[in-house]
Design an enzyme around this catalytic site. Structure first.
Site, mmCIF file in Angstrom:
data_model
loop_
_atom_site.group_PDB
_atom_site.id
_atom_site.type_symbol
_atom_site.label_atom_id
_atom_site.label_comp_id
_atom_site.label_asym_id
_atom_site.label_seq_id
_atom_site.Cartn_x
_atom_site.Cartn_y
_atom_site.Cartn_z
ATOM 1 N N GLU A 1 0.730 -5.257 10.995
ATOM 2 C CA GLU A 1 0.328 -3.852 10.916
ATOM 3 C C GLU A 1 1.221 -3.136 11.921
ATOM 4 O O GLU A 1 1.058 -3.289 13.133
ATOM 5 C CB GLU A 1 -1.148 -3.674 11.289
ATOM 6 C CG GLU A 1 -2.118 -4.381 10.362
ATOM 7 C CD GLU A 1 -2.404 -3.628 9.076
ATOM 8 O OE1 GLU A 1 -1.730 -2.618 8.786
ATOM 9 O OE2 GLU A 1 -3.311 -4.066 8.349
ATOM 10 N N HIS B 1 0.849 -1.198 0.000
ATOM 11 C CA HIS B 1 0.000 0.000 0.000
ATOM 12 C C HIS B 1 0.883 1.245 0.000
ATOM 13 O O HIS B 1 1.773 1.398 0.840
ATOM 14 C CB HIS B 1 -0.929 -0.015 1.212
ATOM 15 C CG HIS B 1 -1.998 -1.063 1.098
ATOM 16 N ND1 HIS B 1 -2.455 -1.809 2.158
ATOM 17 C CD2 HIS B 1 -2.707 -1.476 0.003
ATOM 18 C CE1 HIS B 1 -3.405 -2.645 1.735
ATOM 19 N NE2 HIS B 1 -3.572 -2.456 0.429
ATOM 20 N N GLU C 1 1.876 3.508 3.061
ATOM 21 C CA GLU C 1 2.388 2.822 4.248
ATOM 22 C C GLU C 1 3.915 2.774 4.212
ATOM 23 O O GLU C 1 4.538 1.710 4.195
ATOM 24 C CB GLU C 1 1.733 1.443 4.347
ATOM 25 C CG GLU C 1 0.210 1.581 4.472
ATOM 26 C CD GLU C 1 -0.564 0.269 4.426
ATOM 27 O OE1 GLU C 1 0.051 -0.814 4.524
ATOM 28 O OE2 GLU C 1 -1.802 0.330 4.284
ATOM 29 N N HIS D 1 2.648 -4.133 6.686
ATOM 30 C CA HIS D 1 1.718 -3.039 6.388
ATOM 31 C C HIS D 1 1.776 -2.073 7.565
ATOM 32 O O HIS D 1 2.461 -2.311 8.551
ATOM 33 C CB HIS D 1 0.288 -3.571 6.245
ATOM 34 C CG HIS D 1 0.023 -4.270 4.947
ATOM 35 N ND1 HIS D 1 -0.729 -3.721 3.946
ATOM 36 C CD2 HIS D 1 0.426 -5.479 4.493
ATOM 37 C CE1 HIS D 1 -0.792 -4.561 2.921
ATOM 38 N NE2 HIS D 1 -0.103 -5.641 3.226
HETATM 39 O O1 0X9 Z 1 -6.896 -4.194 4.526
HETATM 40 C C1 0X9 Z 1 -5.729 -4.567 4.355
HETATM 41 O O2 0X9 Z 1 -5.271 -4.904 3.262
HETATM 42 C C2 0X9 Z 1 -4.785 -4.626 5.570
HETATM 43 N N1 0X9 Z 1 -4.924 -3.454 6.370
HETATM 44 S S1 0X9 Z 1 -4.342 -2.019 5.795
HETATM 45 O O3 0X9 Z 1 -4.746 -0.966 6.731
HETATM 46 N N2 0X9 Z 1 -2.762 -2.064 5.810
HETATM 47 O O4 0X9 Z 1 -4.830 -1.818 4.476
HETATM 48 C C3 0X9 Z 1 -5.161 -5.817 6.441
HETATM 49 C C4 0X9 Z 1 -5.149 -7.112 5.746
HETATM 50 C C5 0X9 Z 1 -5.641 -8.168 6.662
HETATM 51 N N3 0X9 Z 1 -6.381 -9.099 5.925
HETATM 52 C C6 0X9 Z 1 -7.753 -9.228 5.995
HETATM 53 N N4 0X9 Z 1 -8.477 -8.658 6.910
HETATM 54 N N5 0X9 Z 1 -8.235 -9.989 5.063
HETATM 55 ZN ZN ZN Z 2 -1.745 -1.979 4.034
#
Ligand code: 0X9
Ligand code: ZN
Length: 401
Positions: free
Chosen positions: A357, A158, A161, A287
């Protein structure tokens, strides 16, 4: 650096001034505070296509388009919303310690120059805008690395990030330095492993986020979509349960899943690279932010069916949490979202897979832009988790025996 309160005030002021523009386009990104008391409510929110940033007991914060905001308003989730003003901090001036594209490549080249017998660099593929996606391969036995247990560390899926690029890069700078200084544990591990480091999976997005000298709060890659919007969410584009939950079909969305699984050159490059290295047993995808250690599944609330695999993920996550203080949990405990890198790497290849994260814990700590001051502590607290995974890449199942 302006405080968060100042930032919010300026967001608000900007919103008042620019409301005409914001009304007429879906390009304007909105920051929202949304009522949500459970993972189920969070999944309903994620399904609208917004990108959830932080989670508290009774609310989440998220970014999304105006259309998504209007839908959430109708569903009565919205407590507060502001158009995101992205002209607030300056990457090169204020956050000069972060590596931009050129400095990242220079830092990777420097590691090859300093440790020619330990480090190699290669391009794993090209991006939409024809940038290289660079990988370092690190081993004390590069000649026969393929026969050693393999591990892959990735960052920068991302765009905004930046700490997810910085952290693995700097951890490996530190570990190579320790190797050179004769640290026995580090020497044994690097000599006995095949290590892959791809700090910037989405270099187009990373460059776009900073190239104006002002952060743009960009998330996706830079694919030009049919409706003249840009970007696919690379962490929704992997081919495992693709397009099922928490991944928008709408190109304008922050979580646009792409036209098809692996529609993007960046995710295809990672797929091909991982598939070319069958010795990889462990994957860690960095992330930001929220201070969490996540493991599959992300697309469903169901736990991993294979008991040993589930216990390995749970045990490793719990163990690593002792060092970085992050909260270990199944990814879907946040919200369900499909097509992320780790559901694919575990689901298709059986690789033990984690998403970190990183810092800060909450948006009050700066969110995606915590400033360069956040780098040292984030790096330090994650060295031990990186070493732990490296150690157990030889036999991940050892942690439950
Ligand atoms: O949403 C995402 O891709 C990740 N969080 S972020 O804030 N860095 O964008 C988390 C991914 C975790 N995976 C799932 N919840 N499927
Ligand atoms: Zn992310």
């Amino acid at each position: 650096m302006p405080s968060k309160a100042f930032l919010l005030l300026s967001l608000f002021a900007f919103g008042m001034l620019s409301s005409t523009h914001a009304e007429s386009t879906d390009d304007q990104l909105y920051w929202m505070k949304l009522k949500a008391h459970s993972k189920f409510e969070r999944s309903v929110i994620a399904d609208t296509g917004v990108a959830i940033e932080t989670i508290a007991d009774d609310f989440v914060t998220a970014t999304g388009t105006q259309t998504e905001l209007r839908r959430l308003e109708k569903m009565n989730f919205v407590e507060v919303s502001f158009p995101v003003q992205t002209d607030t901090k300056d990457f090169p001036a204020g956050d000069g310690a972060f590596h931009d594209e050129a400095r990242l490549k220079a830092a990777m080249d420097e590691l090859v120059r300093k440790y020619p017998t330990l480090v190699r660099i290669s391009s794993v593929g090209k991006t939409v805008e024809d940038r290289d996606i660079w990988a370092l391969r690190i081993s004390g036995n590069l000649a026969k690395a393929e026969q050693l247990p393999g591990i892959i560390y990735m960052g920068g899926h991302h765009a905004r990030e930046h700490l997810s690029v910085e952290t693995p890069l700097r951890i490996w700078e530190i570990l190579l330095e320790r190797y050179a200084q004769g640290d026995e544990r580090v020497r044994t591990l690097i000599d006995g492993r095949d290590i892959h480091l791809i700090p910037a999976v989405n270099p187009d997005g990373l460059a776009y986020d900073v190239e104006s000298g002002r952060y743009r709060s960009w998330r996706k890659n830079r694919t030009q979509n049919d409706n003249n919007t840009y970007g696919v969410d690379l962490n929704r584009n992997y081919d495992y349960a693709w397009g099922t939950t928490g991944a928008s079909p709408s190109p304008s969305s922050e979580t646009f899943r792409g036209k098809s699984a692996f529609s993007e050159p960046e995710t295809r490059a990672i797929r091909d690279y991982v598939e070319a290295h069958e010795n990889i047993t462990v994957l860690l995808s960095f992330h930001t932010y929220s201070q969490l250690i996540l493991y599959p599944w992300g697309h469903t609330y169901t736990s991993i069916a294979n008991d040993a695999d589930r216990r390995v993920h749970e045990t490793m996550a719990r163990t690593m949490a002792q060092w970085n203080g992050y909260t270990p949990m199944q990814s879907s405990g946040l919200y369900t979202a499909s097509g992320d890198a780790t559901d694919w790497s575990y689901g298709v290849h059986g690789i033990i897979s984690f998403t970190f994260e990183l810092d800060p814990g909450r948006w009050g700590g700066g969110g995606f832009y915590p400033g360069a001051g956040a780098i040292p502590a984030t790096v330090q607290k994650n060295i031990e988790p990186v070493l732990y995974l490296l150690e157990h890449a030889a036999n991940p199942y050892g942690v439950i025996q």
